[in-house]
Design a protein around this motif. Structure first.
Motif, PDB file in Angstrom:
ATOM      1  N   SER A 150      70.665  35.257  36.456  1.00 45.34           N
ATOM      2  CA  SER A 150      69.235  35.030  36.210  1.00 45.34           C
ATOM      3  C   SER A 150      68.676  36.109  35.294  1.00 45.34           C
ATOM      4  O   SER A 150      67.928  35.822  34.359  1.00 45.34           O
ATOM      5  CB  SER A 150      68.457  35.050  37.523  1.00 45.34           C
ATOM      6  OG  SER A 150      68.924  34.050  38.364  1.00 45.34           O
ATOM      7  N   LEU A 151      69.041  37.368  35.577  1.00 44.97           N
ATOM      8  CA  LEU A 151      68.535  38.459  34.747  1.00 44.97           C
ATOM      9  C   LEU A 151      69.039  38.311  33.318  1.00 44.97           C
ATOM     10  O   LEU A 151      68.309  38.540  32.357  1.00 44.97           O
ATOM     11  CB  LEU A 151      68.999  39.798  35.312  1.00 44.97           C
ATOM     12  CG  LEU A 151      68.149  40.359  36.450  1.00 44.97           C
ATOM     13  CD1 LEU A 151      68.813  41.572  37.049  1.00 44.97           C
ATOM     14  CD2 LEU A 151      66.765  40.716  35.944  1.00 44.97           C
ATOM     15  N   PHE A 152      70.314  37.930  33.192  1.00 48.82           N
ATOM     16  CA  PHE A 152      70.900  37.785  31.860  1.00 48.82           C
ATOM     17  C   PHE A 152      70.142  36.723  31.062  1.00 48.82           C
ATOM     18  O   PHE A 152      69.847  36.900  29.883  1.00 48.82           O
ATOM     19  CB  PHE A 152      72.373  37.411  31.999  1.00 48.82           C
ATOM     20  CG  PHE A 152      73.096  37.313  30.683  1.00 48.82           C
ATOM     21  CD1 PHE A 152      73.200  38.420  29.862  1.00 48.82           C
ATOM     22  CD2 PHE A 152      73.655  36.122  30.273  1.00 48.82           C
ATOM     23  CE1 PHE A 152      73.856  38.338  28.657  1.00 48.82           C
ATOM     24  CE2 PHE A 152      74.314  36.030  29.063  1.00 48.82           C
ATOM     25  CZ  PHE A 152      74.405  37.141  28.250  1.00 48.82           C
ATOM     26  N   VAL A 153      69.819  35.639  31.736  1.00 46.38           N
ATOM     27  CA  VAL A 153      69.034  34.585  31.086  1.00 46.38           C
ATOM     28  C   VAL A 153      67.678  35.144  30.661  1.00 46.38           C
ATOM     29  O   VAL A 153      67.184  34.864  29.567  1.00 46.38           O
ATOM     30  CB  VAL A 153      68.879  33.388  32.044  1.00 46.38           C
ATOM     31  CG1 VAL A 153      67.818  32.433  31.551  1.00 46.38           C
ATOM     32  CG2 VAL A 153      70.205  32.663  32.192  1.00 46.38           C
ATOM     33  N   GLY A 154      67.117  36.009  31.537  1.00 44.94           N
ATOM     34  CA  GLY A 154      65.833  36.614  31.225  1.00 44.94           C
ATOM     35  C   GLY A 154      65.877  37.470  29.965  1.00 44.94           C
ATOM     36  O   GLY A 154      64.890  37.567  29.230  1.00 44.94           O
ATOM     37  N   VAL A 155      67.044  38.066  29.702  1.00 39.97           N
ATOM     38  CA  VAL A 155      67.183  38.938  28.532  1.00 39.97           C
ATOM     39  C   VAL A 155      66.784  38.198  27.256  1.00 39.97           C
ATOM     40  O   VAL A 155      66.100  38.742  26.390  1.00 39.97           O
ATOM     41  CB  VAL A 155      68.635  39.449  28.429  1.00 39.97           C
ATOM     42  CG1 VAL A 155      68.908  40.028  27.048  1.00 39.97           C
ATOM     43  CG2 VAL A 155      68.889  40.504  29.493  1.00 39.97           C
ATOM     44  N   PHE A 156      67.176  36.939  27.157  1.00 44.71           N
ATOM     45  CA  PHE A 156      66.878  36.162  25.944  1.00 44.71           C
ATOM     46  C   PHE A 156      65.375  36.018  25.759  1.00 44.71           C
ATOM     47  O   PHE A 156      64.856  36.059  24.654  1.00 44.71           O
ATOM     48  CB  PHE A 156      67.515  34.774  26.034  1.00 44.71           C
ATOM     49  CG  PHE A 156      69.000  34.820  25.935  1.00 44.71           C
ATOM     50  CD1 PHE A 156      69.622  34.746  24.708  1.00 44.71           C
ATOM     51  CD2 PHE A 156      69.775  34.984  27.061  1.00 44.71           C
ATOM     52  CE1 PHE A 156      70.985  34.812  24.607  1.00 44.71           C
ATOM     53  CE2 PHE A 156      71.143  35.059  26.976  1.00 44.71           C
ATOM     54  CZ  PHE A 156      71.748  34.976  25.746  1.00 44.71           C
ATOM     55  N   ILE A 157      64.690  35.830  26.880  1.00 47.46           N
ATOM     56  CA  ILE A 157      63.256  35.606  26.799  1.00 47.46           C
ATOM     57  C   ILE A 157      62.557  36.886  26.380  1.00 47.46           C
ATOM     58  O   ILE A 157      61.673  36.884  25.524  1.00 47.46           O
ATOM     59  CB  ILE A 157      62.750  35.096  28.159  1.00 47.46           C
ATOM     60  CG1 ILE A 157      63.371  33.727  28.398  1.00 47.46           C
ATOM     61  CG2 ILE A 157      61.243  35.041  28.203  1.00 47.46           C
ATOM     62  CD1 ILE A 157      63.550  33.412  29.829  1.00 47.46           C
ATOM     63  N   ILE A 158      62.987  37.994  26.997  1.00 44.83           N
ATOM     64  CA  ILE A 158      62.367  39.279  26.665  1.00 44.83           C
ATOM     65  C   ILE A 158      62.592  39.580  25.180  1.00 44.83           C
ATOM     66  O   ILE A 158      61.660  39.916  24.448  1.00 44.83           O
ATOM     67  CB  ILE A 158      62.965  40.400  27.536  1.00 44.83           C
ATOM     68  CG1 ILE A 158      62.762  40.086  29.016  1.00 44.83           C
ATOM     69  CG2 ILE A 158      62.332  41.731  27.186  1.00 44.83           C
ATOM     70  CD1 ILE A 158      63.647  40.888  29.942  1.00 44.83           C
ATOM     71  N   ALA A 159      63.844  39.419  24.747  1.00 44.36           N
ATOM     72  CA  ALA A 159      64.169  39.725  23.357  1.00 44.36           C
ATOM     73  C   ALA A 159      63.357  38.838  22.417  1.00 44.36           C
ATOM     74  O   ALA A 159      62.792  39.298  21.426  1.00 44.36           O
ATOM     75  CB  ALA A 159      65.660  39.530  23.118  1.00 44.36           C
ATOM     76  N   ASN A 160      63.265  37.561  22.767  1.00 46.11           N
ATOM     77  CA  ASN A 160      62.495  36.613  21.961  1.00 46.11           C
ATOM     78  C   ASN A 160      61.043  37.047  21.849  1.00 46.11           C
ATOM     79  O   ASN A 160      60.460  37.059  20.762  1.00 46.11           O
ATOM     80  CB  ASN A 160      62.543  35.235  22.640  1.00 46.11           C
ATOM     81  CG  ASN A 160      63.095  34.191  21.726  1.00 46.11           C
ATOM     82  OD1 ASN A 160      63.419  34.476  20.576  1.00 46.11           O
ATOM     83  ND2 ASN A 160      63.210  32.981  22.214  1.00 46.11           N
ATOM     84  N   THR A 161      60.464  37.394  22.989  1.00 50.03           N
ATOM     85  CA  THR A 161      59.052  37.769  23.006  1.00 50.03           C
ATOM     86  C   THR A 161      58.804  38.981  22.130  1.00 50.03           C
ATOM     87  O   THR A 161      57.873  38.999  21.323  1.00 50.03           O
ATOM     88  CB  THR A 161      58.616  38.097  24.439  1.00 50.03           C
ATOM     89  OG1 THR A 161      58.893  36.985  25.237  1.00 50.03           O
ATOM     90  CG2 THR A 161      57.144  38.420  24.488  1.00 50.03           C
ATOM     91  N   PHE A 162      59.639  40.014  22.307  1.00 54.35           N
ATOM     92  CA  PHE A 162      59.383  41.220  21.532  1.00 54.35           C
ATOM     93  C   PHE A 162      59.616  40.983  20.043  1.00 54.35           C
ATOM     94  O   PHE A 162      58.888  41.520  19.214  1.00 54.35           O
ATOM     95  CB  PHE A 162      60.201  42.396  22.077  1.00 54.35           C
ATOM     96  CG  PHE A 162      59.504  43.046  23.239  1.00 54.35           C
ATOM     97  CD1 PHE A 162      58.564  44.044  23.030  1.00 54.35           C
ATOM     98  CD2 PHE A 162      59.740  42.630  24.530  1.00 54.35           C
ATOM     99  CE1 PHE A 162      57.893  44.617  24.090  1.00 54.35           C
ATOM    100  CE2 PHE A 162      59.080  43.200  25.602  1.00 54.35           C
ATOM    101  CZ  PHE A 162      58.147  44.203  25.384  1.00 54.35           C
ATOM    102  N   THR A 163      60.604  40.160  19.714  1.00 53.84           N
ATOM    103  CA  THR A 163      60.792  39.832  18.308  1.00 53.84           C
ATOM    104  C   THR A 163      59.535  39.185  17.741  1.00 53.84           C
ATOM    105  O   THR A 163      59.056  39.530  16.666  1.00 53.84           O
ATOM    106  CB  THR A 163      61.982  38.862  18.143  1.00 53.84           C
ATOM    107  OG1 THR A 163      63.092  39.407  18.834  1.00 53.84           O
ATOM    108  CG2 THR A 163      62.330  38.656  16.690  1.00 53.84           C
ATOM    109  N   MET A 164      58.976  38.239  18.498  1.00 54.62           N
ATOM    110  CA  MET A 164      57.781  37.538  18.020  1.00 54.62           C
ATOM    111  C   MET A 164      56.599  38.485  17.947  1.00 54.62           C
ATOM    112  O   MET A 164      55.836  38.478  16.978  1.00 54.62           O
ATOM    113  CB  MET A 164      57.459  36.374  18.961  1.00 54.62           C
ATOM    114  CG  MET A 164      58.436  35.229  18.851  1.00 54.62           C
ATOM    115  SD  MET A 164      57.863  33.817  19.815  1.00 54.62           S
ATOM    116  CE  MET A 164      59.113  33.711  21.053  1.00 54.62           C
TER     117      MET A 164
END
Lengths: 845, 261
Positions: free
Chosen positions: A274-288
């Motif tokens: 679950s946390l690993f999946v969360g990594v994508f979201i965090i990375a996406n958000t900060f990129t945006m």
């Protein structure tokens, strides 16, 4: 810089909400697991310390001895007196314990797979047993009496004065319920039943008259446990074991820790996913966020902030976000911990109740994990922030950053994927679990490769979905397709989160369905009998039962099978003893050499082909067998049969095996019905045997279903645990869409101005969402099927019936669910997009 | 010259039919103390195949007038019509459809979807309506605007002037009854600006389009057939066949008056 970070965090509250939610859910899972396992361990330990409270030394008989001289002595009254006479001993509680099966209303055993604990009631000077405080009634004092704990009595449907039906290893015995007791026995709080008898009755049921199974020695105050244990040990014969209460507690605590840590590990794996999946979201958000904030950052750089300071500011922002989200996650985790208990118990694990245990280390780990994951995920985007040049503060608004080339990424992704697929193809050449490490490495590589390659793969797949969307919805489909294709990295990262969850779900489903299929072809294909009668306890069935069944009308044959252990020169083995001449009526045995009819008396056995090969035996060779009573035999091999699940690797006549057993017990009785009588025979058999809770009657169908059922339970549990990862992935889709809608405010305003109505705007966002979700789902399902197919080869030797089945129905369901996820994830962002005020959006006012 | 009185009653059209008309149009923001009248009983007509510029200082209500006339903003009182359609009576979906089918837009910036090619951007309103472009008309617009070689390009591959020309082409392609342009040259250098205004002029003359352009640039306004001046939410003056100097003079006069007030 800290202040800038904090300001940014506050300024983008709503935009960071979904990211915070992703971190929150992940840490909630982690902290839930930690709190849960601490609580379960605490509950076990609590029970244990209570039940061992006044045990200073525990004396047991130890294992069976091979020395006949020592066999004579037992834990009897004389021994009790000898120990009681030792200085420092306050009292000796002699117990006789065993495992009775108590019938519930339907004749099934109380306590399910746990069964029940049986013990003797030992009244003290006041006539009461301090180990089992009475709640109601009195302690059992005569052969026909029994006491139960309240839960057991309720399950058995008996009230004080009523009749309890139970069985130990033979027919049903009726006892009158005279008392209800309380207990600290951890097994009972976990779900097992409890039955108490007076000592003489307990000895009759569970052991031999005058003998005990355990002596619990309590010490006078001020006596050293270790010294007393040594003293007690000195008075005992060698085979007996004396252990101090502390030692006992330590051993059991270790067992508990092992048990809870295995639950903890399993759950943490899923929390990690679950946390690993969360990594994508965090990375996406900060990129945006960083892309949106380019001018701001450039301005900071222009007024003198260094690259390091910019990076630090981003990372501090991530750290704060992680901290806040994990703190909230921890609170939610406590709720998860409370909820896991009934969920896991519902799937068969029986865990004791107890207060929630929240340790500082759980708090620190959850917060630490949340912060570290968030900061790590924001690290790559922060590098992008560092690359923003001060001059960009002055650049005109329109200059969108040129998309960076994907060549490097694509090459890396292709290489990783190729390597992963290569390793998985290599795995298919293994026949057993020897390749498991390769399979894990290969799966990880394949997934990593797909994640890296996802932006490239998104183009053809999204185009494909786009074609369909355009056909169905025209221009909003086209706009959605272009939006999904606009930023392949973002689309890929969002879809990857979903892909991971679906790969695992699909892989597990394919594995489970294939195993299920394998088992259903397995069942007991060589069993020609209609029913298998076996015991619910490990003690087996009294031979009387087979005799009763044989005389039953409607029964053509009832063949008992006994099994026993022995030792060859090199390894332990197991032998089935049965009337070999009758065996053919209930079992299809394929003989590959010699003749089964020659298996009789004490000098002839048959062996399975597998066993024969392993031990280099052929018809005519001799097999040295050492039984556990210390006696030896060297029968001749007279036949070789094809290995089957029902028979052990050696087949012998009872004459060879029975004399070496303490008690002769059948492990199962195979029943063949008379022609036309098979239909309701199961009920009749149960009836004849007095609805004995000890007896399990299973038809061929039951046998198959039993195996398949347990697989389904585990599969559904896995679905539940992976559900969190999918939920986080959905949060990710919502996040991406919401951010995109925010970024495209002016575009949406323009579209509204030139004539796209609200409904079409909504549809545009929704279709983009569906395309992203379907992209992730298709990749995930594809990867899952491939990985399951290649890993399945590892089962070829241990589970030859395993046959790869692609469950198209379920896969279709997954894809439909992904579609639903896409629609659902778009609800809020689409509404926001549709609600945008056209004038504000085009930046007019 | 009197102000509102002269324009309270629309004059009979000097030539051609009326493409859009405002009658006693008011737009009020806020309530009570914070009440601001952005438009105060404005009456004006936009005749077919006429190029009208709306000018005025910031806050004069020129953008509000355009938004209300284009169906982008609601009306507080009075009437706004495009052709024979009364905008005040329409709901959001009908307004959207009206904009799609009968109105063209050119904004100052953010006119184009970056994901679509120039041609796709041009035909977007028709795509939304699910209609096919008239190939001859499209060809004519594209040629007039000098976009023939650029149709496959994405907006990011076009210059600012080219992007605005694509926006004009998009506004014209559905043969709308009226095109509203909001500071279309605001982001352009003077040469590209002049070029774009030339095209707008051309499309009025050659293609007989009706164009209403909001601008604060007297040079831009001088390309129009008529300039309508707004101040404090009212129409205060009008010039026909303007020159940049005449417009500038008129504006100076307002400015002076504003200061003495």
């Amino acid at each position: 810089m800290f202040r800038t970070a904090l300001r940014n965090l506050l300024a983008h509250k709503t935009r960071l909400m979904m990211t915070a939610l992703a971190v929150l859910l992940g840490t909630a899972f982690v902290s839930g697991t930690l709190v849960f396992s601490d609580s379960v361990g605490g509950a076990y330990r609590d029970r244990l310390s209570k039940s061992l409270d006044d045990v200073a030394v525990s004396v047991t008989t130890g294992g069976p001895s091979t020395d006949p001289k020592e066999q004579a002595t037992a834990l009897d009254d004389a021994m009790v007196k000898r120990i009681a006479a030792l200085p420092g001993v306050a009292s000796v509680r002699p117990s006789v314990s065993g495992m009775p099966m108590i019938a519930d209303r339907h004749g099934d055993p109380v306590g399910g797979d746990w069964g029940s604990d049986g013990d003797n009631y030992v009244p003290g000077k006041d006539g009461k047993d301090s180990r089992y405080p009475l709640v109601k009634g009195r302690g059992p004092a005569a052969e026909g009496e029994i006491a139960l704990d309240a839960k057991t009595a309720a399950k058995a449907g008996v009230t004080l004065g009523g009749t309890v039906r139970l069985a130990v290893d033979g027919p049903v015995i009726d006892k009158k319920l005279v008392g209800i007791v309380k207990t600290d026995n951890p097994r009972v709080s976990a779900g097992a039943g409890l039955a108490l008898f007076d000592t003489a009755t307990a000895q009759k049921l569970f052991g031999k008259p005058g003998e005990f199974t355990e002596l619990a020695v309590s010490a006078t105050p001020g006596t050293d446990q270790t010294a007393l244990t040594a003293k007690v040990r000195a008075t005992l014969p060698k085979t007996f074991e004396a252990r101090s209460g502390q030692e006992l507690a330590a051993t059991q605590a270790k067992m508990i820790d092992e048990q809870t840590s295995s639950i903890r590990k399993t759950l943490l794996i899923f929390a990690g996913i679950s946390l690993f999946v969360g990594v994508f979201i965090i990375a996406n958000t900060f990129t945006m966020l960083i892309a949106q904030r380019t001018r701001e950052i450039a301005l900071l750089r222009a007024v003198g902030a260094s690259r390091r300071q910019v990076v630090r500011s981003v990372l501090i922002e991530a750290g704060l976000l992680g901290l806040i989200a994990s703190a909230l996650g921890f609170v939610l985790g406590i709720g998860v911990a409370t909820g896991l208990h009934p969920v896991l118990n519902g799937t068969g694990a029986s865990l004791p109740d107890g207060p929630l245990v929240i340790t500082p280390s759980a708090v620190l780990s959850a917060l630490g994990v949340g912060v570290v994951v968030t900061v790590l995920a924001a690290w790559l985007p922060s590098r992008k922030a560092a690359r923003i040049a001060p001059v960009e503060a002055l650049a005109s608004v329109e200059a969108a950053p040129a998309p960076r080339s994907l060549v490097l990424r694509n090459s890396l992704g292709a290489a990783l994927t190729a390597l992963g697929v290569g390793v998985m193809l290599y795995v298919t050449r293994f026949k057993d679990s020897g390749g498991i490490n390769y399979a894990m490495a290969g799966s990880a590589l394949t997934l990593a490769g797909l994640i890296v390659l996802a932006p490239l793969l998104s183009r053809p797949l999204v185009r494909l979905f786009g074609r369909l969307a355009i056909r169905l919805h025209g221009v909003s489909g086209k706009l959605a397709r272009e939006n999904a294709l606009r930023n392949p990295r973002r689309t890929a990262a969002t879809a990857s989160a979903l892909m991971i969850g679906l790969t695992l779900i699909t892989g597990l489903t394919v594995g489970a369905v294939s195993a299920d299929r394998g088992m259903s072809t397995m069942g007991a294909p060589d069993m020609t009998a209609d029913y298998k009668v076996s015991s619910t306890s490990y003690l087996g069935l009294s031979p009387e039962i087979a005799r009763t069944l044989a005389g039953q009308p409607g029964v053509a044959a009832a063949v008992p099978l006994r099994s026993a252990g022995f030792q060859t020169d090199t390894s332990p083995g197991s032998v089935t003893a049965t009337d070999v001449r009758a065996l053919g009526k209930v079992l299809d045995v394929t003989v590959t050499g010699g003749s089964l009819a020659d298996v009789r008396g004490t000098t002839a056995v048959a062996v399975s082909d597998k066993f024969a090969k392993e031990h280099r035996l052929t018809v005519g060779s001799t097999l040295p067998m050492a039984f556990y009573d210390g006696k030896k035999a060297t029968p001749r091999v007279v036949a070789v049969y094809k290995d089957t699940d029902i028979l052990s690797s050696v087949l012998a006549a009872p004459a060879l095996v029975d004399p070496h057993q303490e008690k002769v017990r059948d492990s199962q009785v195979l029943v063949k019905a008379a022609p036309g009588k098979a239909g309701d025979l199961a009920e009749k058999i149960k009836e004849t045997l007095g609805k004995n809770p000890l007896i399990k009657v299973q038809s061929q169908d039951d046998l198959r279903r039993h195996e398949a059922g347990s697989i389904d339970d585990i599969l559904y549990l896995m679905y539940g645990l992976l559900g969190m990862a999918v939920v986080i992935a959905v949060v990710g889709v919502v996040n991406t869409l919401a951010m995109s809608v925010f970024e495209r405010t002016r575009e949406i305003g323009m579209l509204r101005a030139i004539g796209l109505d609200r409904r079409e705007v909504k549809r545009m966002v929704r279709l983009e969402s569906v395309m992203i979700a379907m992209f992730g789902a298709v990749l995930g399902v594809g990867a899952g099927v491939f990985l399951a197919w290649s890993t399945g080869h590892l089962l070829r030797s241990s589970f030859p019936q395993y046959e790869m089945v692609v469950p198209w129905g379920r896969i279709a369901v997954f894809l439909l669910l992904a579609l639903a996820v896409g629609v659902l994830a778009a609800v809020w962002p689409a509404r926001r997009a549709a609600k945008l005020d056209t004038l504000e959006a085009i930046g007019a006012q | 010259m009197s102000h509102t009185a002269a324009y309270a009653v629309p004059r009979s059209p000097a030539g051609g039919a009326v493409a859009a008309r405002a009658t006693g149009l008011s737009k009020v923001y806020g309530q009570g103390e914070t009440r601001v009248a952005a438009l105060d009983s404005v009456s004006v007509e936009f005749r077919r195949a006429e190029f009208t510029a709306i000018m005025g200082p910031s806050g004069s209500g020129k953008s509000t007038l355009m938004h209300c006339m284009a169906g982008l903003d609601s009306i507080s009182s009075g009437s706004a019509r495009i052709g024979d359609v009364e905008l005040g009576s329409l709901g959001d979906r009908q307004l959207t459809r009206l904009r799609r089918d009968r109105v063209g837009f050119v904004f100052q910036a953010f006119n184009l979807l970056p994901t679509l090619s120039a041609l796709e951007n041009i035909t977007l309103p028709l795509d939304i309506a699910g209609r096919q472009a008239d190939p001859e008309w499209l060809q004519r617009i594209v040629t007039t605007l000098g976009l023939s070689g650029r149709l496959a390009h994405r907006p990011s591959q076009l210059s600012g002037g080219q992007q605005q020309r694509v926006a004009v082409a998009r506004a014209l392609t559905a043969k709308p009854e009226i095109v509203f342009a909001d500071e279309p040259t605001g982001n352009l250098d003077s040469r590209s600006g002049a070029e774009l205004l030339g095209f707008l002029r051309e499309s009025v003359q050659a293609l007989r389009q009706t164009i209403v352009m909001v601008t604060h640039d007297p040079v831009a306004a001088s390309y129009a057939d008529r300039v309508v001046f707004l101040a404090d939410g009212r129409i205060v003056d009008e010039i026909h066949a303007p020159t940049a100097d005449a417009v500038l003079d008129r504006m100076k006069a307002f400015d002076a008056k504003g200061r003495t007030n």
